[in-house]
Write a protein that holds these residues in place. Structure first.
Motif, PDB file in Angstrom:
ATOM      1  N   ASN A 241      -5.925  -3.959 -24.578  1.00  0.00           N
ATOM      2  CA  ASN A 241      -6.143  -4.709 -23.338  1.00  0.00           C
ATOM      3  C   ASN A 241      -7.081  -3.995 -22.382  1.00  0.00           C
ATOM      4  N   SER A 242      -7.725  -2.939 -22.862  1.00  0.00           N
ATOM      5  CA  SER A 242      -8.669  -2.137 -22.071  1.00  0.00           C
ATOM      6  C   SER A 242      -8.022  -1.498 -20.858  1.00  0.00           C
ATOM      7  N   GLU A 243      -6.719  -1.286 -20.908  1.00  0.00           N
ATOM      8  CA  GLU A 243      -6.033  -0.645 -19.787  1.00  0.00           C
ATOM      9  C   GLU A 243      -6.179   0.873 -19.857  1.00  0.00           C
ATOM     10  N   TYR A 244      -6.162   1.417 -21.058  1.00  0.00           N
ATOM     11  CA  TYR A 244      -6.310   2.872 -21.177  1.00  0.00           C
ATOM     12  C   TYR A 244      -7.668   3.337 -20.651  1.00  0.00           C
ATOM     13  N   PRO A 245      -8.775   2.683 -21.020  1.00  0.00           N
ATOM     14  CA  PRO A 245     -10.051   3.110 -20.427  1.00  0.00           C
ATOM     15  C   PRO A 245     -10.079   2.985 -18.904  1.00  0.00           C
ATOM     16  N   VAL A 246      -9.441   1.950 -18.368  1.00  0.00           N
ATOM     17  CA  VAL A 246      -9.402   1.793 -16.913  1.00  0.00           C
ATOM     18  C   VAL A 246      -8.606   2.935 -16.284  1.00  0.00           C
ATOM     19  N   ILE A 247      -7.511   3.296 -16.920  1.00  0.00           N
ATOM     20  CA  ILE A 247      -6.699   4.410 -16.422  1.00  0.00           C
ATOM     21  C   ILE A 247      -7.519   5.695 -16.434  1.00  0.00           C
ATOM     22  N   ARG A 248      -8.246   5.923 -17.513  1.00  0.00           N
ATOM     23  CA  ARG A 248      -9.063   7.147 -17.614  1.00  0.00           C
ATOM     24  C   ARG A 248     -10.195   7.149 -16.587  1.00  0.00           C
TER      25      ARG A 248
ATOM     26  N   ALA B  87     -11.781   0.827  -6.609  1.00  0.00           N
ATOM     27  CA  ALA B  87     -11.008   1.857  -7.300  1.00  0.00           C
ATOM     28  C   ALA B  87      -9.680   1.281  -7.795  1.00  0.00           C
ATOM     29  N   VAL B  88      -9.253   1.805  -8.921  1.00  0.00           N
ATOM     30  CA  VAL B  88      -7.959   1.445  -9.477  1.00  0.00           C
ATOM     31  C   VAL B  88      -7.089   2.683  -9.403  1.00  0.00           C
ATOM     32  N   ALA B  89      -5.959   2.581  -8.768  1.00  0.00           N
ATOM     33  CA  ALA B  89      -5.074   3.738  -8.624  1.00  0.00           C
ATOM     34  C   ALA B  89      -3.949   3.640  -9.645  1.00  0.00           C
ATOM     35  N   PHE B  90      -3.793   4.685 -10.441  1.00  0.00           N
ATOM     36  CA  PHE B  90      -2.686   4.753 -11.392  1.00  0.00           C
ATOM     37  C   PHE B  90      -1.495   5.318 -10.631  1.00  0.00           C
TER      38      PHE B  90
ATOM     39  N   SER C 258     -10.241   5.667 -13.794  1.00  0.00           N
ATOM     40  CA  SER C 258      -9.719   5.767 -12.431  1.00  0.00           C
ATOM     41  C   SER C 258      -9.342   7.196 -12.038  1.00  0.00           C
ATOM     42  N   GLY C 259      -9.512   8.134 -12.957  1.00  0.00           N
ATOM     43  CA  GLY C 259      -9.315   9.525 -12.599  1.00  0.00           C
ATOM     44  C   GLY C 259      -8.116  10.203 -13.217  1.00  0.00           C
TER      45      GLY C 259
END
Length: 168
Positions: free
Chosen positions: A119-126, A34-37, A128-129
């Motif tokens: 950098n594909s950070e926005y999809p990862v943020i989305r 999991a990636v936590a924002f 991650s919940g």
């Protein structure tokens, strides 16, 4: 069979496999993938403010340079020399800042969001919940803070420095 030694990074912990046995380096992780924002949105704030500051500095520098070029035509008339030109240009910077701030915020925010997407950070943020609503709320908070800064600059700082610059 012998396994090759591998190291896998998972949520800040490392599980190393060495010759058929697993060595646990970190435990107690519920979802190691999991990636936590950050709840405070610090990452988004930092990225947005950095991009906005970069655009803002570039625009202010450009306008200051144009002011210097415009004022150089009056160089040498009476006592109007380089120190007076410098003082006038510096006194006009807060007025330019007030005028340029909204466009710098817009361009800086768009650039920051484009970088997150590139950098594909926005999809990862989305994934991650973080909901679109929460993401928009974080952006709105940044916008309100920057709008308040713009208001204070335009109401208190810019008029005083503009008048002082006219006296030079």
């Amino acid at each position: 069979p012998r396994l090759l030694a591998y190291g896998v990074m998972l949520a800040g912990g490392v599980v190393a496999l060495a010759q058929s046995r697993a060595v646990v380096v970190a435990s107690g992780i519920e979802n190691p993938w999991a990636v936590a924002f950050l709840p405070s949105g610090r990452y988004l704030v930092t990225e947005t403010l950095a991009a906005t500051a970069f655009v803002f500095a570039a625009l202010l520098s450009l306008f200051a340079l144009l002011d210097v070029i415009r004022e150089l035509k009056d160089y040498g008339q009476g006592t109007y020399r380089l120190p007076q030109i410098t003082a006038y240009v510096l006194m006009s910077v807060p007025g330019h800042a007030y005028e340029l701030f909204p466009i710098a915020v817009l361009i800086g925010t768009i650039f920051a969001l484009a970088q997150l997407a590139a950098n594909s950070e926005y999809p990862v943020i989305r994934v991650s919940g973080v909901s679109v609503r929460r993401f928009a709320w974080m952006l709105a908070q940044i916008g309100v803070a920057l709008g308040l800064a713009s208001f204070l600059l335009g109401e208190f700082v810019a008029p005083a420095t503009e008048q002082a610059g006219q006296r030079v």
